[in-house]
Design a protein around this motif. Structure first.
Motif, PDB file in Angstrom:
ATOM      1  N   ASP A  19      -0.607   3.654 -18.545  1.00  0.00           N
ATOM      2  CA  ASP A  19      -1.517   2.526 -18.778  1.00  0.00           C
ATOM      3  C   ASP A  19      -0.816   1.187 -18.638  1.00  0.00           C
ATOM      4  OD1 ASP A  19      -3.878   3.837 -19.148  1.00  0.00           O
ATOM      5  OD2 ASP A  19      -3.659   4.056 -21.308  1.00  0.00           O
ATOM      6  N   ALA A  20       0.457   1.193 -18.256  1.00  0.00           N
ATOM      7  CA  ALA A  20       1.241  -0.041 -18.171  1.00  0.00           C
ATOM      8  C   ALA A  20       1.129  -0.657 -16.781  1.00  0.00           C
ATOM      9  CB  ALA A  20       2.705   0.242 -18.486  1.00  0.00           C
ATOM     10  N   VAL A  21       1.023  -1.974 -16.753  1.00  0.00           N
ATOM     11  CA  VAL A  21       0.987  -2.730 -15.496  1.00  0.00           C
ATOM     12  C   VAL A  21       2.062  -3.808 -15.577  1.00  0.00           C
ATOM     13  CG1 VAL A  21      -0.409  -4.183 -13.988  1.00  0.00           C
ATOM     14  CG2 VAL A  21      -1.483  -2.344 -15.268  1.00  0.00           C
ATOM     15  N   ALA A  22       2.939  -3.843 -14.570  1.00  0.00           N
ATOM     16  CA  ALA A  22       4.029  -4.819 -14.541  1.00  0.00           C
ATOM     17  C   ALA A  22       3.878  -5.724 -13.328  1.00  0.00           C
ATOM     18  CB  ALA A  22       5.372  -4.105 -14.486  1.00  0.00           C
ATOM     19  N   ARG A  23       3.978  -7.025 -13.572  1.00  0.00           N
ATOM     20  CA  ARG A  23       4.025  -7.995 -12.474  1.00  0.00           C
ATOM     21  C   ARG A  23       5.484  -8.396 -12.333  1.00  0.00           C
ATOM     22  NH1 ARG A  23      -0.059 -12.622 -13.320  1.00  0.00           N
ATOM     23  NH2 ARG A  23       1.405 -13.097 -14.973  1.00  0.00           N
ATOM     24  N   VAL A  24       6.057  -8.192 -11.135  1.00  0.00           N
ATOM     25  CA  VAL A  24       7.500  -8.335 -10.944  1.00  0.00           C
ATOM     26  C   VAL A  24       7.783  -9.334  -9.824  1.00  0.00           C
ATOM     27  CG1 VAL A  24       9.621  -7.112 -10.344  1.00  0.00           C
ATOM     28  CG2 VAL A  24       7.882  -5.958 -11.698  1.00  0.00           C
ATOM     29  N   TRP A  25       8.709 -10.261 -10.096  1.00  0.00           N
ATOM     30  CA  TRP A  25       9.211 -11.187  -9.087  1.00  0.00           C
ATOM     31  C   TRP A  25      10.707 -10.965  -8.983  1.00  0.00           C
ATOM     32  CZ3 TRP A  25       5.519 -12.497 -12.631  1.00  0.00           C
ATOM     33  CH2 TRP A  25       4.324 -13.031 -12.146  1.00  0.00           C
ATOM     34  N   ILE A  26      11.234 -10.854  -7.754  1.00  0.00           N
ATOM     35  CA  ILE A  26      12.687 -10.769  -7.582  1.00  0.00           C
ATOM     36  C   ILE A  26      13.141 -11.898  -6.657  1.00  0.00           C
ATOM     37  CG2 ILE A  26      12.742  -8.270  -7.935  1.00  0.00           C
ATOM     38  CD1 ILE A  26      13.391  -8.026  -4.929  1.00  0.00           C
ATOM     39  N   LYS A  27      14.366 -12.375  -6.924  1.00  0.00           N
ATOM     40  CA  LYS A  27      14.972 -13.409  -6.087  1.00  0.00           C
ATOM     41  C   LYS A  27      16.478 -13.188  -6.108  1.00  0.00           C
ATOM     42  CE  LYS A  27      15.220 -16.747  -9.860  1.00  0.00           C
ATOM     43  NZ  LYS A  27      14.874 -18.059 -10.336  1.00  0.00           N
TER      44      LYS A  27
ATOM     45  N   ALA B 281      10.079 -12.532  -4.067  1.00  0.00           N
ATOM     46  CA  ALA B 281       9.166 -11.486  -3.601  1.00  0.00           C
ATOM     47  C   ALA B 281       8.396 -10.984  -4.817  1.00  0.00           C
ATOM     48  CB  ALA B 281       9.927 -10.342  -2.944  1.00  0.00           C
ATOM     49  N   TYR B 282       7.088 -10.779  -4.672  1.00  0.00           N
ATOM     50  CA  TYR B 282       6.233 -10.365  -5.790  1.00  0.00           C
ATOM     51  C   TYR B 282       5.674  -8.980  -5.524  1.00  0.00           C
ATOM     52  CZ  TYR B 282       2.086  -9.815  -8.661  1.00  0.00           C
ATOM     53  OH  TYR B 282       1.141  -9.317  -9.510  1.00  0.00           O
ATOM     54  N   ALA B 283       5.562  -8.183  -6.584  1.00  0.00           N
ATOM     55  CA  ALA B 283       4.927  -6.866  -6.471  1.00  0.00           C
ATOM     56  C   ALA B 283       4.379  -6.466  -7.831  1.00  0.00           C
ATOM     57  CB  ALA B 283       5.914  -5.822  -5.980  1.00  0.00           C
ATOM     58  N   THR B 284       3.393  -5.583  -7.801  1.00  0.00           N
ATOM     59  CA  THR B 284       2.819  -5.027  -9.025  1.00  0.00           C
ATOM     60  C   THR B 284       3.246  -3.572  -9.145  1.00  0.00           C
ATOM     61  OG1 THR B 284       0.899  -6.447  -8.730  1.00  0.00           O
ATOM     62  CG2 THR B 284       0.680  -4.648 -10.287  1.00  0.00           C
TER      63      THR B 284
ATOM     64  N   LYS C 225      10.038  -0.364 -12.879  1.00  0.00           N
ATOM     65  CA  LYS C 225      10.784   0.294 -11.795  1.00  0.00           C
ATOM     66  C   LYS C 225       9.961   0.320 -10.514  1.00  0.00           C
ATOM     67  CE  LYS C 225      11.175   4.865 -11.151  1.00  0.00           C
ATOM     68  NZ  LYS C 225      11.608   6.259 -11.257  1.00  0.00           N
ATOM     69  N   HIS C 226       8.696   0.684 -10.628  1.00  0.00           N
ATOM     70  CA  HIS C 226       7.803   0.724  -9.465  1.00  0.00           C
ATOM     71  C   HIS C 226       7.648  -0.670  -8.861  1.00  0.00           C
ATOM     72  CE1 HIS C 226       3.560   1.302  -7.717  1.00  0.00           C
ATOM     73  NE2 HIS C 226       4.390   1.946  -6.933  1.00  0.00           N
ATOM     74  N   GLY C 227       7.506  -1.675  -9.702  1.00  0.00           N
ATOM     75  CA  GLY C 227       7.371  -3.047  -9.222  1.00  0.00           C
ATOM     76  C   GLY C 227       8.636  -3.555  -8.549  1.00  0.00           C
ATOM     77  N   ILE C 228       9.802  -3.235  -9.116  1.00  0.00           N
ATOM     78  CA  ILE C 228      11.069  -3.664  -8.521  1.00  0.00           C
ATOM     79  C   ILE C 228      11.251  -3.022  -7.150  1.00  0.00           C
ATOM     80  CG2 ILE C 228      13.588  -3.421  -8.696  1.00  0.00           C
ATOM     81  CD1 ILE C 228      13.307  -3.876 -11.701  1.00  0.00           C
ATOM     82  N   ALA C 229      10.957  -1.723  -7.054  1.00  0.00           N
ATOM     83  CA  ALA C 229      11.115  -1.026  -5.777  1.00  0.00           C
ATOM     84  C   ALA C 229      10.205  -1.617  -4.705  1.00  0.00           C
ATOM     85  CB  ALA C 229      10.821   0.461  -5.959  1.00  0.00           C
ATOM     86  N   THR C 230       8.963  -1.916  -5.071  1.00  0.00           N
ATOM     87  CA  THR C 230       8.027  -2.493  -4.105  1.00  0.00           C
ATOM     88  C   THR C 230       8.444  -3.907  -3.715  1.00  0.00           C
ATOM     89  OG1 THR C 230       6.316  -1.210  -5.241  1.00  0.00           O
ATOM     90  CG2 THR C 230       5.581  -2.821  -3.641  1.00  0.00           C
TER      91      THR C 230
END
Length: 164
Positions: free
Chosen positions: A48-56, A40-43, A114-119
């Motif tokens: 000013d930080a932007v994280a691209r997050v993938w969880i499996k 699952a992917y989320a931003t 944290k925001h990316g993981i939650a999404t």
């Protein structure tokens, strides 16, 4: 359909105890969003930080910019911030996280992850959305540093006033 008349409180209690028709099973409003690799992917964004997050599904390994989270986020408080969505959802150690972060400082980057993981967690398991949303992890914290204005020492601080 039987209509019952209520004459006193005892009748009301008897009516309340009768089981109602079973409700239809509740389905999640959203559907699972996974890519071809089962991730699952989320931003996530913070300051000013932007994280691209993938969880499996996995053993709980968190990788940030190709490094382990213990190396990238050396402060324990930042690692606690990253683990909060899993702790709230009772999914600690069940998902592997791969994140790439750009911009901002370490604190902002931890908030973005944290925001990316939650999404991403809500995209992988839509049933968890209400739990994660109630904790406030799906809302982007939009506070950013105010810009410096001309004629000022900082954003709002003035230079020292001289009476003479």
């Amino acid at each position: 359909m039987s209509e019952e008349t209520v004459t006193d409180l005892a009748d009301l209690g008897a009516i309340a105890e009768t089981p109602a028709a079973p409700a239809a099973p509740t389905m999640p409003l959203r559907e699972k969003q996974i890519d071809a690799q089962g991730r699952a992917y989320a931003t996530g964004r913070r300051k000013d930080a932007v994280a691209r997050v993938w969880i499996k599904p996995g053993s709980g390994k968190i990788t940030v910019n190709g490094r382990d989270q213990d190396v990238y986020f050396a402060r324990p408080t930042l690692r606690l911030v990253i683990d909060q969505p899993f702790q709230i959802a009772d999914r600690a150690g069940q998902y592997d996280v791969i994140a790439t972060v750009k911009g901002g400082g370490l604190s902002g980057q931890a908030g973005a992850v944290k925001h990316g993981i939650a999404t991403a967690l809500t995209k992988f398991e839509p049933a968890l959305r209400s739990v994660v949303k109630a904790a406030g992890f799906l809302t982007r914290d939009s506070r950013v540093v105010e810009r410096k204005k001309y004629g000022k020492a900082k954003a709002r601080k003035s230079f020292q006033f001289s009476k003479r």
